[in-house]
Design a protein around this motif. Structure first.
Motif, mmCIF file in Angstrom:
data_model
loop_
_atom_site.group_PDB
_atom_site.id
_atom_site.type_symbol
_atom_site.label_atom_id
_atom_site.label_comp_id
_atom_site.label_asym_id
_atom_site.label_seq_id
_atom_site.Cartn_x
_atom_site.Cartn_y
_atom_site.Cartn_z
ATOM 1 N N LEU A 169 38.111 56.633 52.417
ATOM 2 C CA LEU A 169 37.965 55.910 51.155
ATOM 3 C C LEU A 169 38.947 54.747 51.060
ATOM 4 O O LEU A 169 38.591 53.664 50.561
ATOM 5 N N GLU A 170 40.175 54.937 51.520
ATOM 6 C CA GLU A 170 41.151 53.848 51.494
ATOM 7 C C GLU A 170 40.728 52.712 52.421
ATOM 8 O O GLU A 170 40.974 51.530 52.120
ATOM 9 N N ALA A 171 40.078 53.062 53.537
ATOM 10 C CA ALA A 171 39.543 52.013 54.409
ATOM 11 C C ALA A 171 38.436 51.239 53.694
ATOM 12 O O ALA A 171 38.341 50.012 53.816
ATOM 13 N N ASP A 172 37.596 51.972 52.910
ATOM 14 C CA ASP A 172 36.555 51.292 52.132
ATOM 15 C C ASP A 172 37.173 50.383 51.069
ATOM 16 O O ASP A 172 36.670 49.282 50.806
ATOM 17 N N VAL A 173 38.262 50.843 50.428
ATOM 18 C CA VAL A 173 38.942 50.026 49.416
ATOM 19 C C VAL A 173 39.432 48.728 50.024
ATOM 20 O O VAL A 173 39.239 47.632 49.464
ATOM 21 N N GLU A 174 40.044 48.808 51.179
ATOM 22 C CA GLU A 174 40.552 47.613 51.853
ATOM 23 C C GLU A 174 39.401 46.669 52.205
ATOM 24 O O GLU A 174 39.513 45.446 52.056
ATOM 25 N N ARG A 175 38.279 47.267 52.636
ATOM 26 C CA ARG A 175 37.128 46.433 52.998
ATOM 27 C C ARG A 175 36.561 45.717 51.778
ATOM 28 O O ARG A 175 36.198 44.535 51.844
ATOM 29 N N TYR A 176 36.479 46.406 50.628
ATOM 30 C CA TYR A 176 35.961 45.780 49.411
ATOM 31 C C TYR A 176 36.891 44.677 48.913
ATOM 32 O O TYR A 176 36.434 43.641 48.417
ATOM 33 N N ILE A 177 38.191 44.897 49.032
ATOM 34 C CA ILE A 177 39.145 43.861 48.608
ATOM 35 C C ILE A 177 38.960 42.599 49.446
ATOM 36 O O ILE A 177 38.921 41.469 48.922
ATOM 37 N N GLN A 178 38.837 42.793 50.761
ATOM 38 C CA GLN A 178 38.638 41.645 51.637
ATOM 39 C C GLN A 178 37.326 40.935 51.330
ATOM 40 O O GLN A 178 37.233 39.694 51.365
ATOM 41 N N GLU A 179 36.275 41.728 51.014
ATOM 42 C CA GLU A 179 34.986 41.127 50.697
ATOM 43 C C GLU A 179 35.066 40.337 49.391
ATOM 44 O O GLU A 179 34.470 39.247 49.272
ATOM 45 N N MET A 180 35.799 40.865 48.392
ATOM 46 C CA MET A 180 35.940 40.132 47.135
ATOM 47 C C MET A 180 36.691 38.820 47.339
ATOM 48 O O MET A 180 36.343 37.798 46.751
ATOM 49 N N ASP A 184 35.053 35.177 46.646
ATOM 50 C CA ASP A 184 35.728 34.278 45.705
ATOM 51 C C ASP A 184 35.971 32.906 46.330
ATOM 52 O O ASP A 184 35.949 31.883 45.634
ATOM 53 N N ARG A 185 36.183 32.884 47.641
ATOM 54 C CA ARG A 185 36.464 31.615 48.316
ATOM 55 C C ARG A 185 35.194 30.853 48.661
ATOM 56 O O ARG A 185 35.152 29.622 48.575
ATOM 57 N N GLN A 186 34.143 31.567 49.066
ATOM 58 C CA GLN A 186 32.978 30.905 49.648
ATOM 59 C C GLN A 186 31.813 30.742 48.674
ATOM 60 O O GLN A 186 30.979 29.867 48.847
ATOM 61 N N GLU A 187 31.716 31.620 47.699
ATOM 62 C CA GLU A 187 30.587 31.556 46.775
ATOM 63 C C GLU A 187 30.993 30.793 45.512
ATOM 64 O O GLU A 187 32.174 30.666 45.188
ATOM 65 N N GLU A 188 29.974 30.342 44.795
ATOM 66 C CA GLU A 188 30.225 29.592 43.558
ATOM 67 C C GLU A 188 29.232 30.010 42.478
ATOM 68 O O GLU A 188 28.173 30.573 42.761
ATOM 69 N N GLY A 189 29.589 29.735 41.267
ATOM 70 C CA GLY A 189 28.683 29.909 40.134
ATOM 71 C C GLY A 189 28.382 31.358 39.812
ATOM 72 O O GLY A 189 29.192 32.275 39.993
ATOM 73 N N ARG A 192 28.568 34.151 42.635
ATOM 74 C CA ARG A 192 29.903 34.670 42.898
ATOM 75 C C ARG A 192 30.300 35.694 41.829
ATOM 76 O O ARG A 192 30.842 36.755 42.151
ATOM 77 N N THR A 193 29.997 35.390 40.578
ATOM 78 C CA THR A 193 30.371 36.305 39.492
ATOM 79 C C THR A 193 29.692 37.661 39.651
ATOM 80 O O THR A 193 30.314 38.716 39.496
ATOM 81 N N GLU A 194 28.377 37.659 39.990
ATOM 82 C CA GLU A 194 27.640 38.919 40.143
ATOM 83 C C GLU A 194 28.158 39.735 41.325
ATOM 84 O O GLU A 194 28.323 40.946 41.223
ATOM 85 N N LYS A 195 28.427 39.059 42.448
ATOM 86 C CA LYS A 195 28.911 39.783 43.621
ATOM 87 C C LYS A 195 30.298 40.373 43.383
ATOM 88 O O LYS A 195 30.570 41.525 43.749
ATOM 89 N N VAL A 196 31.170 39.615 42.760
ATOM 90 C CA VAL A 196 32.517 40.119 42.493
ATOM 91 C C VAL A 196 32.461 41.297 41.526
ATOM 92 O O VAL A 196 33.173 42.306 41.693
ATOM 93 N N ALA A 197 31.592 41.215 40.505
ATOM 94 C CA ALA A 197 31.464 42.317 39.550
ATOM 95 C C ALA A 197 30.931 43.581 40.227
ATOM 96 O O ALA A 197 31.403 44.694 39.967
ATOM 97 N N HIS A 198 29.942 43.378 41.121
ATOM 98 C CA HIS A 198 29.388 44.530 41.839
ATOM 99 C C HIS A 198 30.448 45.183 42.725
ATOM 100 O O HIS A 198 30.604 46.413 42.723
ATOM 101 N N LEU A 199 31.200 44.366 43.466
ATOM 102 C CA LEU A 199 32.253 44.905 44.335
ATOM 103 C C LEU A 199 33.362 45.566 43.519
ATOM 104 O O LEU A 199 33.937 46.580 43.934
ATOM 105 N N ALA A 200 33.646 45.016 42.353
ATOM 106 C CA ALA A 200 34.678 45.601 41.501
ATOM 107 C C ALA A 200 34.256 46.983 41.000
ATOM 108 O O ALA A 200 35.078 47.908 40.920
#
Length: 479
Positions: A169-180, A184-189, A192-200
């Motif tokens: 689970l901690e490995a999954d947490v690290e992976r989700y943080i990196q994905e967020m 945040d860097r590559q997506e816009e509008g 980006r908001t929907e993907k970040v909310a889903h990952l959160a």
């Protein structure tokens, strides 16, 4: 055509008897069940009548419900709901119960509330087989097998399981943080908001799981055996013979007569190994057979000096292989079996011919151990195959002769381990086939013991009928 009714079977008109009695022949198996239960002293065994209905109807007689359960386990119908359904449509059960159709809750409550009496009934059947002269052997084969409980593996927790799950689970947490961070860097509008909310949200659920597992880890500190099962608190994680496999379940034990293959004693425990179970089961078999002496065969999983000595003191001869606990043989080095003991001189003779003399006695884990060695190892030509120390030391238990006698019997022409395997593994395979690829239906150890007793009783009934026939057995019961 008085006494018959018309029916249709496979498209043809046939005549059926209109009386249930005419359906059941004199050599029908249900007559054995009916006679056996009728001959029992049910109050003496501890059976109690079921509670009356709230409408005022009297409770069922325990004989009716006991016959229902024995019939069910004989015909692979252990479920209370299926027994209720069969009682209303099965002609054999209609005859056996007198057309009574108990509710499934009444049926299930009878098995739960009369567990001790049902287990005594199973023992009573073994006593009946002994009394009529069918069961009179002097040798039993003992073995255990793992049965699944009503508890999923994910609902069983140990220190190792929790540590492994938290790490994943901690490995999954690290992976989700990196994905967020990447989103945040590559997506816009809005994307980006929907993907970040889903990952959160996923991140939050995983953090909750980690907190739950950490709380369970703290609760494990109070568990006496380091395990917690949530669905069935008495079930335990158990290793099986298959590689990288295991289950959450119970350890069922059986002692089977090698002559008739009848199960003379059994038990169910949540102990994960068999080392401490030899003496209790062998004693139970000895008591059931009412013998002054007994020969018990078991596999190396039961090897324990204390248990072997305890059996010896109770008049039970045990033949148990000694497990190979040293890795020296695989390395091409000598093991203890390569050193010959000479009881007259109380010395060991090593492969090089030197004498290892007795030096002193010590006590470890309440066992008296004698130490032997020689001072000639320094000049020995084969020392490298024997020891890496200054001298090779041999330890001998004060009752080692019991183990040595068992090893001699193992090498005898009777092949006791082949006899054990062909005797005791068949009942386990049969009962598991009856149960199907499922598990015990009940929860908690006392209820599981009752369920196993019903399986054993059904097996023994079928076995005795195969040995002497229905008519002969019914005649013996009446006698």
């Amino acid at each position: 055509m008085s006494g018959f009714i018309k029916g249709v079977e496979r498209g043809q008109t046939v005549l059926f008897p209109d009386r249930l009695e005419d359906w059941i022949s004199e050599d029908h198996l249900v007559r054995v069940v009916d006679l056996f239960v009728d001959e029992l002293d049910l109050p003496g065994l501890g059976f109690a009548r079921s509670a009356p209905a709230r409408t005022g109807r009297p409770g069922y007689h325990p004989a009716v419900l006991l016959k229902l359960f024995i019939y069910g386990y004989l015909n692979r119908i252990p479920s209370s709901r299926r027994l209720e359904r069969e009682a209303g449509r099965n002609v054999e059960l209609m005859w056996l119960t007198g057309r009574l159709v108990p509710d499934h809750k009444t049926i299930a409550d009878f098995r739960r509330d009369n567990g001790a009496a049902i287990r005594r009934t199973c023992a009573q059947f073994v006593e009946l087989c002994r009394r009529i002269g069918t069961l009179k052997g002097d040798c039993v084969a003992i073995d255990g097998s793992k049965f699944r409980a009503v508890n999923n593996r994910d609902r069983n927790f140990t220190k190792g399981k929790i540590a492994s799950r938290i790490a994943h689970l901690e490995a999954d947490v690290e992976r989700y943080i990196q994905e967020m961070v990447r989103v945040d860097r590559q997506e816009e509008g809005e994307v980006r908001t929907e993907k970040v909310a889903h990952l959160a949200r996923r991140y939050g659920r995983i953090r909750q799981q980690i907190q739950y597992l950490q709380a369970m880890d703290r609760a494990l500190a109070e568990a006496p055996d380091g395990q917690i099962s949530l669905t069935d608190p008495d079930a335990r994680a158990m290793a099986t013979s298959a590689k990288n496999s295991g289950m959450v379940g119970y350890n069922a034990q059986m002692a089977v007569d090698t002559e008739t293959h009848l199960i003379v004693a059994h038990d169910v425990t949540n102990q994960v190994h068999d080392r401490d179970l030899l003496a209790p089961l062998a004693q139970a078999a000895k008591d059931a057979l009412q013998r002054d002496d007994l020969h018990a065969l078991a596999d190396k999983g039961y090897f324990s000096g204390r248990e072997i000595l305890l059996c010896h003191e109770r008049g039970i001869t045990t033949t148990v292989p000694r497990p190979e606990t040293s890795g020296n043989r695989a390395k091409g080095m000598y093991v203890k079996a390569d050193f010959a003991y000479e009881p007259e001189a109380d010395v060991y003779r090593c492969p090089a011919g030197e004498t290892l003399s007795y030096r002193y006695t010590t006590e470890e884990d309440d066992l008296q151990l004698r130490r032997y060695w020689t001072g000639e190892c320094g000049n020995c030509a084969i020392r490298s195959r024997c020891t890496t120390g200054k001298e090779r030391r041999i330890t001998r238990w004060e009752h080692e002769h019991l183990i040595e006698e068992a090893q001699i019997r193992l090498r005898g022409p009777s092949e006791p381990m082949t006899l054990r395997r062909s005797t005791v593994e068949h009942p386990f395979g049969t009962i598991k086939a009856w149960m199907g690829a499922t598990h015990f239906l009940t929860r908690r150890l006392p209820n599981v013991k009752t369920e196993m007793a019903l399986n054993v009783l059904a097996y023994n009934i079928k076995r005795i009928v195969a040995l002497i026939g229905i008519r002969s057995f019914m005649t013996a019961i009446r006698a």
